[in-house]
Write a protein that holds these residues in place. Structure first.
Motif, PDB file in Angstrom:
ATOM      1  N   ALA A  16       0.794  -1.226   0.000  1.00  0.00           N
ATOM      2  CA  ALA A  16       0.000   0.000   0.000  1.00  0.00           C
ATOM      3  C   ALA A  16       0.829   1.279   0.000  1.00  0.00           C
ATOM      4  O   ALA A  16       0.263   2.370  -0.118  1.00  0.00           O
ATOM      5  CB  ALA A  16      -0.937   0.008   1.220  1.00  0.00           C
ATOM      6  N   ILE A  17       2.154   1.171   0.137  1.00  0.00           N
ATOM      7  CA  ILE A  17       2.940   2.396   0.327  1.00  0.00           C
ATOM      8  C   ILE A  17       3.726   2.808  -0.909  1.00  0.00           C
ATOM      9  O   ILE A  17       4.442   3.806  -0.885  1.00  0.00           O
ATOM     10  CB  ILE A  17       3.910   2.244   1.522  1.00  0.00           C
ATOM     11  CG1 ILE A  17       4.872   1.075   1.296  1.00  0.00           C
ATOM     12  CG2 ILE A  17       3.130   2.064   2.810  1.00  0.00           C
ATOM     13  CD1 ILE A  17       5.886   0.925   2.395  1.00  0.00           C
ATOM     14  N   GLY A  18       3.643   2.036  -1.981  1.00  0.00           N
ATOM     15  CA  GLY A  18       4.297   2.449  -3.209  1.00  0.00           C
ATOM     16  C   GLY A  18       5.727   1.974  -3.327  1.00  0.00           C
ATOM     17  O   GLY A  18       6.146   0.997  -2.696  1.00  0.00           O
ATOM     18  N   ALA A  84     -18.718 -12.730  -2.822  1.00  0.00           N
ATOM     19  CA  ALA A  84     -17.264 -12.727  -2.635  1.00  0.00           C
ATOM     20  C   ALA A  84     -16.603 -11.574  -3.382  1.00  0.00           C
ATOM     21  O   ALA A  84     -15.782 -10.840  -2.820  1.00  0.00           O
ATOM     22  CB  ALA A  84     -16.683 -14.061  -3.099  1.00  0.00           C
ATOM     23  N   PHE A  85     -16.935 -11.402  -4.648  1.00  0.00           N
ATOM     24  CA  PHE A  85     -16.298 -10.345  -5.437  1.00  0.00           C
ATOM     25  C   PHE A  85     -16.818  -8.969  -5.053  1.00  0.00           C
ATOM     26  O   PHE A  85     -16.138  -7.964  -5.276  1.00  0.00           O
ATOM     27  CB  PHE A  85     -16.505 -10.597  -6.927  1.00  0.00           C
ATOM     28  CG  PHE A  85     -15.667 -11.715  -7.466  1.00  0.00           C
ATOM     29  CD1 PHE A  85     -14.312 -11.538  -7.695  1.00  0.00           C
ATOM     30  CD2 PHE A  85     -16.222 -12.954  -7.720  1.00  0.00           C
ATOM     31  CE1 PHE A  85     -13.525 -12.566  -8.177  1.00  0.00           C
ATOM     32  CE2 PHE A  85     -15.444 -14.004  -8.208  1.00  0.00           C
ATOM     33  CZ  PHE A  85     -14.092 -13.810  -8.425  1.00  0.00           C
ATOM     34  N   ALA A  86     -18.019  -8.915  -4.448  1.00  0.00           N
ATOM     35  CA  ALA A  86     -18.528  -7.635  -3.955  1.00  0.00           C
ATOM     36  C   ALA A  86     -17.726  -7.137  -2.767  1.00  0.00           C
ATOM     37  O   ALA A  86     -17.753  -5.945  -2.450  1.00  0.00           O
ATOM     38  CB  ALA A  86     -20.003  -7.776  -3.568  1.00  0.00           C
ATOM     39  N   VAL A  87     -17.001  -8.020  -2.093  1.00  0.00           N
ATOM     40  CA  VAL A  87     -16.121  -7.634  -0.986  1.00  0.00           C
ATOM     41  C   VAL A  87     -14.713  -7.323  -1.488  1.00  0.00           C
ATOM     42  O   VAL A  87     -14.076  -6.363  -1.049  1.00  0.00           O
ATOM     43  CB  VAL A  87     -16.086  -8.745   0.085  1.00  0.00           C
ATOM     44  CG1 VAL A  87     -15.038  -8.445   1.151  1.00  0.00           C
ATOM     45  CG2 VAL A  87     -17.460  -8.903   0.724  1.00  0.00           C
ATOM     46  N   LEU A  88     -14.212  -8.142  -2.415  1.00  0.00           N
ATOM     47  CA  LEU A  88     -12.860  -7.919  -2.923  1.00  0.00           C
ATOM     48  C   LEU A  88     -12.761  -6.620  -3.722  1.00  0.00           C
ATOM     49  O   LEU A  88     -11.720  -5.946  -3.676  1.00  0.00           O
ATOM     50  CB  LEU A  88     -12.438  -9.099  -3.801  1.00  0.00           C
ATOM     51  CG  LEU A  88     -11.002  -9.050  -4.332  1.00  0.00           C
ATOM     52  CD1 LEU A  88      -9.992  -9.032  -3.193  1.00  0.00           C
ATOM     53  CD2 LEU A  88     -10.731 -10.220  -5.269  1.00  0.00           C
ATOM     54  N   LEU A  89     -13.807  -6.253  -4.439  1.00  0.00           N
ATOM     55  CA  LEU A  89     -13.766  -5.027  -5.253  1.00  0.00           C
ATOM     56  C   LEU A  89     -13.505  -3.776  -4.412  1.00  0.00           C
ATOM     57  O   LEU A  89     -12.568  -3.020  -4.712  1.00  0.00           O
ATOM     58  CB  LEU A  89     -15.065  -4.891  -6.057  1.00  0.00           C
ATOM     59  CG  LEU A  89     -15.223  -3.601  -6.868  1.00  0.00           C
ATOM     60  CD1 LEU A  89     -14.090  -3.438  -7.872  1.00  0.00           C
ATOM     61  CD2 LEU A  89     -16.588  -3.566  -7.570  1.00  0.00           C
ATOM     62  N   PRO A  90     -14.292  -3.507  -3.361  1.00  0.00           N
ATOM     63  CA  PRO A  90     -13.961  -2.312  -2.555  1.00  0.00           C
ATOM     64  C   PRO A  90     -12.615  -2.423  -1.864  1.00  0.00           C
ATOM     65  O   PRO A  90     -11.954  -1.404  -1.645  1.00  0.00           O
ATOM     66  CB  PRO A  90     -15.112  -2.236  -1.538  1.00  0.00           C
ATOM     67  CG  PRO A  90     -15.713  -3.591  -1.524  1.00  0.00           C
ATOM     68  CD  PRO A  90     -15.528  -4.146  -2.897  1.00  0.00           C
ATOM     69  N   ALA A  91     -12.181  -3.651  -1.522  1.00  0.00           N
ATOM     70  CA  ALA A  91     -10.853  -3.802  -0.921  1.00  0.00           C
ATOM     71  C   ALA A  91      -9.777  -3.319  -1.886  1.00  0.00           C
ATOM     72  O   ALA A  91      -8.837  -2.616  -1.494  1.00  0.00           O
ATOM     73  CB  ALA A  91     -10.616  -5.266  -0.539  1.00  0.00           C
ATOM     74  N   CYS A  92      -9.903  -3.692  -3.163  1.00  0.00           N
ATOM     75  CA  CYS A  92      -8.929  -3.236  -4.164  1.00  0.00           C
ATOM     76  C   CYS A  92      -8.996  -1.723  -4.363  1.00  0.00           C
ATOM     77  O   CYS A  92      -7.957  -1.067  -4.514  1.00  0.00           O
ATOM     78  CB  CYS A  92      -9.188  -3.941  -5.495  1.00  0.00           C
ATOM     79  SG  CYS A  92      -8.743  -5.686  -5.501  1.00  0.00           S
ATOM     80  N   LEU A  93     -10.199  -1.181  -4.342  1.00  0.00           N
ATOM     81  CA  LEU A  93     -10.347   0.273  -4.500  1.00  0.00           C
ATOM     82  C   LEU A  93      -9.698   1.016  -3.331  1.00  0.00           C
ATOM     83  O   LEU A  93      -9.042   2.052  -3.523  1.00  0.00           O
ATOM     84  CB  LEU A  93     -11.819   0.642  -4.622  1.00  0.00           C
ATOM     85  CG  LEU A  93     -12.540   0.112  -5.866  1.00  0.00           C
ATOM     86  CD1 LEU A  93     -14.004   0.510  -5.842  1.00  0.00           C
ATOM     87  CD2 LEU A  93     -11.875   0.625  -7.140  1.00  0.00           C
ATOM     88  N   LEU A  95      -7.209  -0.102  -1.533  1.00  0.00           N
ATOM     89  CA  LEU A  95      -5.765  -0.259  -1.692  1.00  0.00           C
ATOM     90  C   LEU A  95      -5.218   0.738  -2.708  1.00  0.00           C
ATOM     91  O   LEU A  95      -4.164   1.352  -2.494  1.00  0.00           O
ATOM     92  CB  LEU A  95      -5.446  -1.688  -2.135  1.00  0.00           C
ATOM     93  CG  LEU A  95      -3.962  -2.020  -2.329  1.00  0.00           C
ATOM     94  CD1 LEU A  95      -3.191  -1.881  -1.020  1.00  0.00           C
ATOM     95  CD2 LEU A  95      -3.796  -3.427  -2.898  1.00  0.00           C
ATOM     96  N   ILE A  96      -5.941   0.918  -3.807  1.00  0.00           N
ATOM     97  CA  ILE A  96      -5.531   1.890  -4.822  1.00  0.00           C
ATOM     98  C   ILE A  96      -5.519   3.299  -4.235  1.00  0.00           C
ATOM     99  O   ILE A  96      -4.589   4.090  -4.479  1.00  0.00           O
ATOM    100  CB  ILE A  96      -6.465   1.806  -6.046  1.00  0.00           C
ATOM    101  CG1 ILE A  96      -6.286   0.448  -6.744  1.00  0.00           C
ATOM    102  CG2 ILE A  96      -6.182   2.942  -7.026  1.00  0.00           C
ATOM    103  CD1 ILE A  96      -7.340   0.177  -7.810  1.00  0.00           C
TER     104      ILE A  96
END
Length: 221
Positions: A16-18, A84-93, A95-96
């Motif tokens: 998460a820190i680049g 499952a993917f409804a949870v992973l999607l906001p997690a990726c957002l 992180l971005i």
């Protein structure tokens, strides 16, 4: 400087820190997170397509309990994927956003990496682990349930015998899909969570592998 690894799970805070985290964790990591987010969108739309088709576009007279096992497997898989993917999607957002917008969802205060104090505060790396494994454990059954349905269909056709119980096989797949969301904690043994919580999340795992009922239904006759 020793090489740092954040693994295939992309655990924060290193993910998460680049570029401060080391080689390959700059733009490449950001593109990875974007690609996973796009994959989540595609999977959600595909799951909605399967669910809507199964519920609304069955042929006349084809009730749910008369559907082939393979169709049930795809239907249950789609229901699992939708959550499952409804949870992973906001997690990726999230992180971005930590990487490019300076937010602190997964980065704690006072973090020093490569002799640099990271300008973040208030985040929790464990949040990513919970979100990721809430997707990660059901994903195993997203991969295997369609195969179980297809094999079931091939076996009963090749053996020229009906299943011992159509409802038992459907019930076992429904149980697998339901219990798969209750056991993600057993992936987090070294996370520092309370042992009682981890044990509670591990206990349903015994029932999660009830595919023996599924196999027995093929062999009993």
């Amino acid at each position: 400087m020793a090489r740092r690894f954040r693994g295939w799970t992309a655990y924060p805070p290193l993910s998460a820190i680049g570029s401060d985290a080391g080689p390959g964790l700059g733009m490449g990591q950001t593109l990875w997170a974007i690609s996973i987010a796009l994959f989540c969108v595609a999977s959600l739309l595909g799951a909605l397509n399967f669910i809507a088709t199964t519920l609304d576009l069955r042929t006349k007279g084809m009730t749910l309990m008369r559907m082939p096992i393979s169709s049930w497997a795809w239907f249950i898989t789609s229901c699992i994927a939708l959550l499952a993917f409804a949870v992973l999607l906001p997690a990726c957002l999230l992180l971005i956003l930590d990487r490019v917008a300076g937010t602190s969802f997964f980065i704690p205060a006072g973090l020093v990496v490569s002799d640099k104090l990271q300008p973040h505060s208030g985040g929790s790396p464990l949040l990513w682990q919970h979100l990721f494994w809430f997707f990660g454990h059901p994903e195993v059954y997203i991969a295997i349930l369609p195969s179980m349905g297809i094999v079931s269909h091939i076996l009963i056709t090749s053996m020229r015998k009906p299943l011992l119980s159509h409802k038992v096989v459907i019930g076992s797949m429904l149980a697998i899909g339901s219990l798969s969301y209750m056991v993600w904690g057993h992936h987090m043994f070294i996370s520092g969570n309370e042992s009682v919580l981890v044990a509670g999340l591990f206990f349903p795992h015994a029932g999660d592998h009830n595919s023996g009922d599924h196999s027995y239904s093929h062999l009993a006759r």
